[in-house]
Scaffold this motif. Structure first.
Motif, short mmCIF file in Angstrom:
data_model
loop_
_atom_site.label_atom_id
_atom_site.label_comp_id
_atom_site.label_asym_id
_atom_site.label_seq_id
_atom_site.Cartn_x
_atom_site.Cartn_y
_atom_site.Cartn_z
N ILE A 178 0.84 -1.18 0.00
CA ILE A 178 0.00 0.00 0.00
C ILE A 178 0.88 1.24 0.00
O ILE A 178 1.86 1.32 0.73
CB ILE A 178 -0.95 -0.01 1.22
CG1 ILE A 178 -1.92 -1.18 1.11
CG2 ILE A 178 -1.71 1.31 1.33
CD1 ILE A 178 -2.77 -1.42 2.34
N GLY A 179 0.53 2.19 -0.86
CA GLY A 179 1.29 3.43 -0.97
C GLY A 179 2.27 3.44 -2.12
O GLY A 179 2.76 4.50 -2.52
N ASP A 180 2.57 2.26 -2.68
CA ASP A 180 3.50 2.18 -3.81
C ASP A 180 2.88 2.82 -5.05
O ASP A 180 1.66 2.77 -5.26
CB ASP A 180 3.85 0.73 -4.14
CG ASP A 180 4.84 0.12 -3.17
OD1 ASP A 180 5.37 0.86 -2.31
OD2 ASP A 180 5.08 -1.10 -3.28
N ILE A 181 3.74 3.40 -5.86
CA ILE A 181 3.32 3.89 -7.17
C ILE A 181 3.90 2.92 -8.18
O ILE A 181 5.11 2.69 -8.22
CB ILE A 181 3.80 5.33 -7.40
CG1 ILE A 181 3.11 6.26 -6.42
CG2 ILE A 181 3.54 5.75 -8.85
CD1 ILE A 181 3.58 7.69 -6.43
N VAL A 182 3.01 2.31 -8.96
CA VAL A 182 3.41 1.24 -9.88
C VAL A 182 2.81 1.47 -11.26
O VAL A 182 1.83 2.18 -11.42
CB VAL A 182 2.95 -0.15 -9.35
CG1 VAL A 182 3.63 -0.48 -8.04
CG2 VAL A 182 1.44 -0.21 -9.21
N GLU A 183 3.45 0.84 -12.24
CA GLU A 183 2.90 0.87 -13.59
C GLU A 183 2.01 -0.35 -13.77
O GLU A 183 2.39 -1.47 -13.41
CB GLU A 183 4.02 0.86 -14.63
CG GLU A 183 3.48 0.99 -16.05
CD GLU A 183 4.59 1.12 -17.07
OE1 GLU A 183 4.92 2.24 -17.45
OE2 GLU A 183 5.11 0.06 -17.49
N VAL A 184 0.82 -0.13 -14.30
CA VAL A 184 -0.13 -1.21 -14.55
C VAL A 184 -0.57 -1.17 -16.01
O VAL A 184 -0.40 -0.16 -16.69
CB VAL A 184 -1.38 -1.10 -13.63
CG1 VAL A 184 -0.99 -1.14 -12.17
CG2 VAL A 184 -2.18 0.17 -13.93
N THR A 185 -1.13 -2.28 -16.46
CA THR A 185 -1.70 -2.35 -17.80
C THR A 185 -3.21 -2.45 -17.66
O THR A 185 -3.72 -3.33 -16.95
CB THR A 185 -1.16 -3.57 -18.57
OG1 THR A 185 0.26 -3.48 -18.62
CG2 THR A 185 -1.73 -3.61 -19.98
N ILE A 186 -3.93 -1.56 -18.32
CA ILE A 186 -5.39 -1.58 -18.28
C ILE A 186 -5.88 -2.77 -19.09
O ILE A 186 -5.52 -2.94 -20.25
CB ILE A 186 -5.98 -0.26 -18.85
CG1 ILE A 186 -5.44 0.95 -18.09
CG2 ILE A 186 -7.51 -0.30 -18.83
CD1 ILE A 186 -5.77 0.99 -16.62
N THR A 187 -6.68 -3.63 -18.45
CA THR A 187 -7.17 -4.84 -19.12
C THR A 187 -8.64 -4.75 -19.50
O THR A 187 -9.13 -5.56 -20.27
CB THR A 187 -6.97 -6.08 -18.23
OG1 THR A 187 -7.64 -5.87 -16.98
CG2 THR A 187 -5.49 -6.33 -17.99
N GLY A 188 -9.34 -3.77 -18.95
CA GLY A 188 -10.75 -3.61 -19.28
C GLY A 188 -11.30 -2.33 -18.70
O GLY A 188 -10.80 -1.84 -17.69
N VAL A 189 -12.31 -1.81 -19.36
CA VAL A 189 -12.95 -0.57 -18.89
C VAL A 189 -14.45 -0.81 -18.79
O VAL A 189 -15.07 -1.31 -19.73
CB VAL A 189 -12.65 0.61 -19.84
CG1 VAL A 189 -13.36 1.87 -19.38
CG2 VAL A 189 -11.15 0.86 -19.96
N GLN A 190 -15.00 -0.48 -17.64
CA GLN A 190 -16.44 -0.59 -17.40
C GLN A 190 -16.94 0.79 -16.94
O GLN A 190 -16.14 1.63 -16.57
CB GLN A 190 -16.71 -1.63 -16.30
CG GLN A 190 -16.35 -3.05 -16.68
CD GLN A 190 -17.21 -3.57 -17.82
OE1 GLN A 190 -18.40 -3.31 -17.89
NE2 GLN A 190 -16.59 -4.30 -18.74
#
Length: 129
Positions: free
Chosen positions: A6-18
């Protein structure tokens, strides 16, 4: 591999949008949700105005459920300051690019009566048709 907390800033990949949020994958076999309320500080009508499937974005981890390997993520927690800075820099660059001509608003002042007359003539034609 670094443990995400918790608190980390990370790169993510968006897998879906709702309509209620965007799903993402993180490292360490975690998946996450950026709830619509964590997309932006302002009103969000359409999440796809902010993120798209397949896009990589940086987010802040605001909670982790270790039992389900799911994380709650926030785009607005880190994006608001950087977005404001980008807008400020962009505005400064735009101002540098716009150069006032020596005539200033004079061409508009000269053309305005002509444009008004032309539009009035068009309106009169419509009335008589």
């Amino acid at each position: 591999m670094k443990m995400i907390k918790i608190g980390d800033i990370v790169e993510v990949t968006i897998t879906g949008v709702q309509p209620y949020g965007a799903f993402a994958t993180l490292s360490n076999h975690l998946t996450g949700l950026i709830h619509i309320s964590e997309i932006s500080e302002g009103f969000v009508k359409d999440i796809e105005n902010f993120v798209h499937k397949g896009e990589k974005v940086r987010v802040k981890v605001i909670d982790i459920d270790n039992a389900t390997n799911q994380a709650k993520l926030s785009l607005k927690a880190i994006d608001s300051k950087s977005k404001r800075r980008e807008r400020r820099l962009s505005y400064k660059n735009q101002r540098k690019q716009i150069r006032e001509t020596p005539k200033g608003f004079e061409p508009l002042k000269e053309m305005l009566p002509i444009w008004i007359t032309e539009e009035l003539m068009k309106l009169e034609e419509k009335i008589h048709d």
